[in-house]
Design a protein around this motif. Structure first.
Motif, PDB file in Angstrom:
ATOM      1  N   LYS A  49      60.022  30.229  -1.103  1.00 57.31           N
ATOM      2  CA  LYS A  49      60.846  29.406  -1.993  1.00 57.31           C
ATOM      3  C   LYS A  49      61.971  30.215  -2.638  1.00 57.31           C
ATOM      4  N   LEU A  50      61.801  31.520  -2.716  1.00 51.23           N
ATOM      5  CA  LEU A  50      62.835  32.419  -3.259  1.00 51.23           C
ATOM      6  C   LEU A  50      63.759  32.921  -2.143  1.00 51.23           C
ATOM      7  N   ASN A  51      63.739  32.224  -1.006  1.00 49.36           N
ATOM      8  CA  ASN A  51      64.596  32.527   0.143  1.00 49.36           C
ATOM      9  C   ASN A  51      64.311  33.873   0.795  1.00 49.36           C
ATOM     10  N   MET A  52      63.077  34.314   0.715  1.00 45.29           N
ATOM     11  CA  MET A  52      62.663  35.507   1.448  1.00 45.29           C
ATOM     12  C   MET A  52      62.011  35.046   2.745  1.00 45.29           C
ATOM     13  N   ILE A  53      62.239  35.776   3.801  1.00 43.86           N
ATOM     14  CA  ILE A  53      61.576  35.490   5.073  1.00 43.86           C
ATOM     15  C   ILE A  53      60.228  36.197   5.048  1.00 43.86           C
ATOM     16  N   VAL A  54      59.164  35.439   5.253  1.00 44.67           N
ATOM     17  CA  VAL A  54      57.803  35.988   5.257  1.00 44.67           C
ATOM     18  C   VAL A  54      57.172  35.682   6.611  1.00 44.67           C
ATOM     19  N   LYS A  55      56.712  36.695   7.299  1.00 48.87           N
ATOM     20  CA  LYS A  55      56.074  36.527   8.612  1.00 48.87           C
ATOM     21  C   LYS A  55      54.559  36.680   8.522  1.00 48.87           C
ATOM     22  N   GLU A  56      54.110  37.522   7.579  1.00 51.63           N
ATOM     23  CA  GLU A  56      52.677  37.808   7.450  1.00 51.63           C
ATOM     24  C   GLU A  56      52.409  38.403   6.077  1.00 51.63           C
ATOM     25  N   ALA A  57      51.137  38.397   5.725  1.00 51.46           N
ATOM     26  CA  ALA A  57      50.690  38.990   4.462  1.00 51.46           C
ATOM     27  C   ALA A  57      49.530  39.928   4.789  1.00 51.46           C
ATOM     28  N   TYR A  58      49.248  40.843   3.860  1.00 50.59           N
ATOM     29  CA  TYR A  58      48.205  41.836   4.117  1.00 50.59           C
ATOM     30  C   TYR A  58      47.262  41.976   2.931  1.00 50.59           C
ATOM     31  N   LEU A  59      45.988  42.110   3.259  1.00 47.84           N
ATOM     32  CA  LEU A  59      44.953  42.460   2.286  1.00 47.84           C
ATOM     33  C   LEU A  59      44.395  43.817   2.688  1.00 47.84           C
ATOM     34  N   TYR A  60      44.230  44.691   1.715  1.00 47.85           N
ATOM     35  CA  TYR A  60      43.589  45.975   1.998  1.00 47.85           C
ATOM     36  C   TYR A  60      42.343  46.080   1.141  1.00 47.85           C
ATOM     37  N   TYR A  61      41.187  46.185   1.812  1.00 47.26           N
ATOM     38  CA  TYR A  61      39.904  46.308   1.128  1.00 47.26           C
ATOM     39  C   TYR A  61      39.582  47.793   0.991  1.00 47.26           C
ATOM     40  N   ILE A  62      39.679  48.293  -0.226  1.00 43.12           N
ATOM     41  CA  ILE A  62      39.540  49.725  -0.501  1.00 43.12           C
ATOM     42  C   ILE A  62      38.176  50.273  -0.065  1.00 43.12           C
ATOM     43  N   PRO A  63      37.048  49.680  -0.493  1.00 41.42           N
ATOM     44  CA  PRO A  63      35.751  50.253  -0.098  1.00 41.42           C
ATOM     45  C   PRO A  63      35.520  50.237   1.415  1.00 41.42           C
ATOM     46  N   LEU A  64      36.063  49.239   2.087  1.00 42.73           N
ATOM     47  CA  LEU A  64      35.877  49.110   3.529  1.00 42.73           C
ATOM     48  C   LEU A  64      36.898  49.909   4.337  1.00 42.73           C
ATOM     49  N   LYS A  65      37.966  50.344   3.648  1.00 42.65           N
ATOM     50  CA  LYS A  65      39.102  50.997   4.317  1.00 42.65           C
ATOM     51  C   LYS A  65      39.587  50.122   5.480  1.00 42.65           C
ATOM     52  N   ARG A  66      39.760  48.847   5.149  1.00 38.15           N
ATOM     53  CA  ARG A  66      40.118  47.857   6.165  1.00 38.15           C
ATOM     54  C   ARG A  66      41.315  47.036   5.708  1.00 38.15           C
ATOM     55  N   ILE A  67      42.253  46.858   6.626  1.00 39.93           N
ATOM     56  CA  ILE A  67      43.398  46.003   6.338  1.00 39.93           C
ATOM     57  C   ILE A  67      43.258  44.711   7.136  1.00 39.93           C
ATOM     58  N   VAL A  68      43.576  43.595   6.486  1.00 40.03           N
ATOM     59  CA  VAL A  68      43.500  42.283   7.131  1.00 40.03           C
ATOM     60  C   VAL A  68      44.913  41.707   7.155  1.00 40.03           C
ATOM     61  N   ARG A  69      45.374  41.385   8.351  1.00 39.04           N
ATOM     62  CA  ARG A  69      46.694  40.779   8.529  1.00 39.04           C
ATOM     63  C   ARG A  69      46.534  39.264   8.568  1.00 39.04           C
ATOM     64  N   ILE A  70      47.348  38.571   7.782  1.00 37.61           N
ATOM     65  CA  ILE A  70      47.274  37.119   7.708  1.00 37.61           C
ATOM     66  C   ILE A  70      48.633  36.556   8.115  1.00 37.61           C
ATOM     67  N   PRO A  71      48.722  35.920   9.278  1.00 37.07           N
ATOM     68  CA  PRO A  71      49.995  35.326   9.706  1.00 37.07           C
ATOM     69  C   PRO A  71      50.420  34.224   8.732  1.00 37.07           C
ATOM     70  N   TYR A  72      51.723  34.090   8.546  1.00 39.28           N
ATOM     71  CA  TYR A  72      52.254  33.055   7.665  1.00 39.28           C
ATOM     72  C   TYR A  72      53.310  32.265   8.408  1.00 39.28           C
ATOM     73  N   THR A  73      53.208  30.942   8.366  1.00 38.54           N
ATOM     74  CA  THR A  73      54.239  30.085   8.935  1.00 38.54           C
ATOM     75  C   THR A  73      54.832  29.255   7.822  1.00 38.54           C
ATOM     76  N   LYS A  74      56.076  28.932   7.975  1.00 40.02           N
ATOM     77  CA  LYS A  74      56.798  28.181   6.950  1.00 40.02           C
ATOM     78  C   LYS A  74      56.097  26.860   6.660  1.00 40.02           C
ATOM     79  N   ILE A  75      55.939  26.552   5.365  1.00 41.53           N
ATOM     80  CA  ILE A  75      55.172  25.367   4.961  1.00 41.53           C
ATOM     81  C   ILE A  75      56.026  24.104   4.943  1.00 41.53           C
ATOM     82  N   GLY A  76      57.197  24.167   4.375  1.00 41.47           N
ATOM     83  CA  GLY A  76      58.008  22.954   4.276  1.00 41.47           C
ATOM     84  C   GLY A  76      59.409  23.267   3.821  1.00 41.47           C
ATOM     85  N   THR A  77      60.224  22.239   3.722  1.00 41.40           N
ATOM     86  CA  THR A  77      61.626  22.416   3.353  1.00 41.40           C
ATOM     87  C   THR A  77      61.998  21.644   2.105  1.00 41.40           C
ATOM     88  N   THR A  78      61.019  21.306   1.248  1.00 41.94           N
ATOM     89  CA  THR A  78      61.330  20.555   0.029  1.00 41.94           C
ATOM     90  C   THR A  78      61.656  21.480  -1.104  1.00 41.94           C
TER      91      THR A  78
END
Length: 78
Positions: A49-78
């Motif tokens: 909504k702030l006119n940034m292009i977002v392709k994916e988001a990331y979670l990093y779980y510190i105790p697990l030393k694991r990163i999770v990639r979450i794909p993001y697709t555009k939700i709407g144009t309102t």
């Protein structure tokens, strides 16, 4: 801090790539949670909504030393 109208979110980091941005949140948890994924989708939505292009988001779980990639697709144009 990300703010769009009444929506406010504070991701731990915003990664800036050459043609898009990605929110990154660090979690001190031993399990991957759907709530965490929803939180990242909320940040991505505000960024969109702030006119940034977002392709994916990331979670990093510190105790697990694991990163999770979450794909993001555009939700709407309102």
């Amino acid at each position: 801090m990300l703010k769009y109208k009444d929506l406010v979110g504070v991701p731990d980091y915003v990664l800036k790539f050459s043609y898009y941005n990605s929110p990154l949140d660090l979690k001190n948890s031993n399990r991957v949670s759907l709530d965490h994924k929803f939180q990242l989708m909320f940040y991505s939505y505000i960024m969109e909504k702030l006119n940034m292009i977002v392709k994916e988001a990331y979670l990093y779980y510190i105790p697990l030393k694991r990163i999770v990639r979450i794909p993001y697709t555009k939700i709407g144009t309102t």
